[in-house]
Write a protein that holds these residues in place. Structure first.
Motif, PDB file in Angstrom:
ATOM      1  N   GLN A   1      -1.669   3.600  -8.572  1.00  0.00           N
ATOM      2  CA  GLN A   1      -3.001   4.014  -8.150  1.00  0.00           C
ATOM      3  C   GLN A   1      -3.437   5.317  -8.822  1.00  0.00           C
ATOM      4  O   GLN A   1      -4.618   5.497  -9.133  1.00  0.00           O
ATOM      5  CB  GLN A   1      -3.034   4.179  -6.636  1.00  0.00           C
TER       6      GLN A   1
ATOM      7  N   GLU B   1       0.813  -1.217   0.000  1.00  0.00           N
ATOM      8  CA  GLU B   1       0.000   0.000   0.000  1.00  0.00           C
ATOM      9  C   GLU B   1       0.851   1.275   0.000  1.00  0.00           C
ATOM     10  O   GLU B   1       0.441   2.288  -0.559  1.00  0.00           O
ATOM     11  CB  GLU B   1      -0.911   0.033   1.232  1.00  0.00           C
TER      12      GLU B   1
ATOM     13  N   VAL C   1      -4.101  -2.577  -4.884  1.00  0.00           N
ATOM     14  CA  VAL C   1      -3.381  -1.369  -4.471  1.00  0.00           C
ATOM     15  C   VAL C   1      -2.080  -1.186  -5.243  1.00  0.00           C
ATOM     16  O   VAL C   1      -1.400  -0.171  -5.100  1.00  0.00           O
ATOM     17  CB  VAL C   1      -3.083  -1.381  -2.956  1.00  0.00           C
ATOM     18  N   TYR C   2      -1.704  -2.163  -6.049  1.00  0.00           N
ATOM     19  CA  TYR C   2      -0.500  -2.042  -6.878  1.00  0.00           C
ATOM     20  C   TYR C   2      -0.604  -3.056  -8.010  1.00  0.00           C
ATOM     21  O   TYR C   2      -1.467  -3.944  -8.016  1.00  0.00           O
ATOM     22  CB  TYR C   2       0.773  -2.301  -6.066  1.00  0.00           C
TER      23      TYR C   2
ATOM     24  N   SER D   1       3.575   1.856  -5.960  1.00  0.00           N
ATOM     25  CA  SER D   1       2.151   1.544  -5.809  1.00  0.00           C
ATOM     26  C   SER D   1       1.315   2.812  -5.933  1.00  0.00           C
ATOM     27  O   SER D   1       0.233   2.814  -6.539  1.00  0.00           O
ATOM     28  CB  SER D   1       1.890   0.888  -4.447  1.00  0.00           C
TER      29      SER D   1
END
Length: 381
Positions: A200, A191, A211-212, A196
């Motif tokens: 996003q 996260e 989240v990635y 990442s």
């Protein structure tokens, strides 16, 4: 006698086939074996054919970067004919007109790989823009190979090495020092990692891991260094063909691999080896093993001349993109294998049937590849 003098490295095709074998069906054979005969060696091999959860490394984590490394090794050989026609010794000396043709050809190849990556990810299912994953393995190969090629065509070896080092160091500094909103700087979690955050904010469609994305935008930058590492090896083999003996080249390759693995292990303490982030330590560590894998095949096939055993690998390596796409869901090889061999498989004990089923999938794939090979039908991009 070495085959490099002929401009063809059989070992390179074999290595490409070796890494692709595990993706297309080899992993399933080992997993089935570990269940049917849970002895330590099969259990260990099965554990190595899974990706790590996050930090760390397994053999399965190496397959993708080794394939990209091989693409880099091929580059100096693929441009050799163009340099010979132009009467130059290095790609940097190529006329601007000739370079523009090469750029267009490279851009076309990259665009095709991007599109094929979309197809593998299910673009043609028309699930909607938000449900389509645009990042892909093939896309990363295309982009990393393209930018590595731009560097290879415009810089001498010192400049290429400087690019290699700069990419890894700058990626490290950005990932460690630039803060991510809500997390801060240097938080290398799914996260909180800077890569990442970039995925996003800027990667369209669906992210592979919410989240990635392991083939995301920012983490493609160090993948360029992986491809560059391959070009270094390819350039070394070409330039040293009549300079070093085969044994000396093998020793130099092993020494360079040991240095890279050592750098990767040391860097791991501050910048963990992580395939999903494609960390700089990961590039060095896997780069060293990529050289070792190549050296093994190069020694046995191109130096010692033992190549008949590698014919199945050559079948895979000569059509690697095609079999990758087919194995990723475009073709149901298991259905075909069960249709052809299902009756014979049922004659074996129940616990061993998955082993023979997965092995029959490989057999079907090899028969298809042999058919294509004999007719010289190759998916060339």
């Amino acid at each position: 006698m070495e085959n490099t003098a002929k401009g063809r490295l059989v070992s390179l095709d074999a290595l490409r086939g070796f890494v692709m074998f595990w993706i297309m069906s080899g992993e399933h054979i080992i997993h089935a074996l570990a269940k049917a005969a849970p002895i330590p060696v099969f259990i260990w091999m099965s554990s190595q054919l899974h990706h790590t959860d996050w930090n760390g490394i397994t053999f399965y984590d190496m397959i993708f970067p080794v394939f990209l490394f091989v693409a880099g090794v091929s580059m100096p050989f693929s441009f050799e004919k163009k340099m010979s026609i132009a009467g130059v010794n290095t790609p940097i000396e190529l006329p601007s007109k000739e370079k523009r043709k090469i750029y267009l050809s490279m851009l076309k190849r990259t665009c095709i790989l991007l599109i094929l990556g979309f197809v593998v990810n299910g673009l043609l299912r028309f699930d909607g823009y938000d449900q389509t994953r645009f990042a892909s393995v093939l896309g990363r190969i295309g982009l990393a190979w393209f930018f590595a090629g731009i560097i290879y065509l415009n810089f001498d070896i010192k400049g290429q090495v400087l690019w290699f080092v700069s990419i890894l160091v700058c990626y490290y500094l950005v990932m460690k020092w630039i803060p991510v909103p809500g997390f801060g700087a240097g938080v290398l979690t799914p996260e909180g990692a800077f890569s990442s955050y970039i995925d996003q904010q800027f990667l369209p469609g669906r992210l592979h891991s919410k989240v990635y994305d392991p083939e995301g935008l920012f983490s493609t930058i160090p993948a360029i260094a992986t491809a560059l590492l391959g070009t270094f090896l390819g350039s070394f083999l070409k330039s040293s063909a009549n300079v070093f003996s085969a044994n000396k080249k093998i020793l130099l390759l092993i020494a360079s691999a040991a240095v890279l693995i050592g750098i990767g292990m040391l860097w791991n303490y501050d910048f963990p080896i992580n395939k999903r982030l494609w960390t700089s330590s990961f590039v060095c560590f896997v780069g060293g093993f990529s050289i070792l894998f190549f050296t093994f095949f190069y020694l046995i096939i191109d130096v010692w001349g033992f190549h008949k055993w590698a014919f199945p690998l050559l079948l895979i390596g000569s059509n690697s993109i095609l079999i990758y796409m087919a194995s990723e869901g475009l073709v149901n090889f298991k259905h075909t294998a069960e249709f052809v061999f299902g009756g014979a498989i049922k004659m074996f004990p129940l616990i061993w049937q998955p082993v023979f089923t997965t092995s029959s999938v490989t057999l079907v794939q090899l028969i298809l590849l042999y058919f294509l090979y004999k007719r010289k039908w190759f998916l060339k991009i």
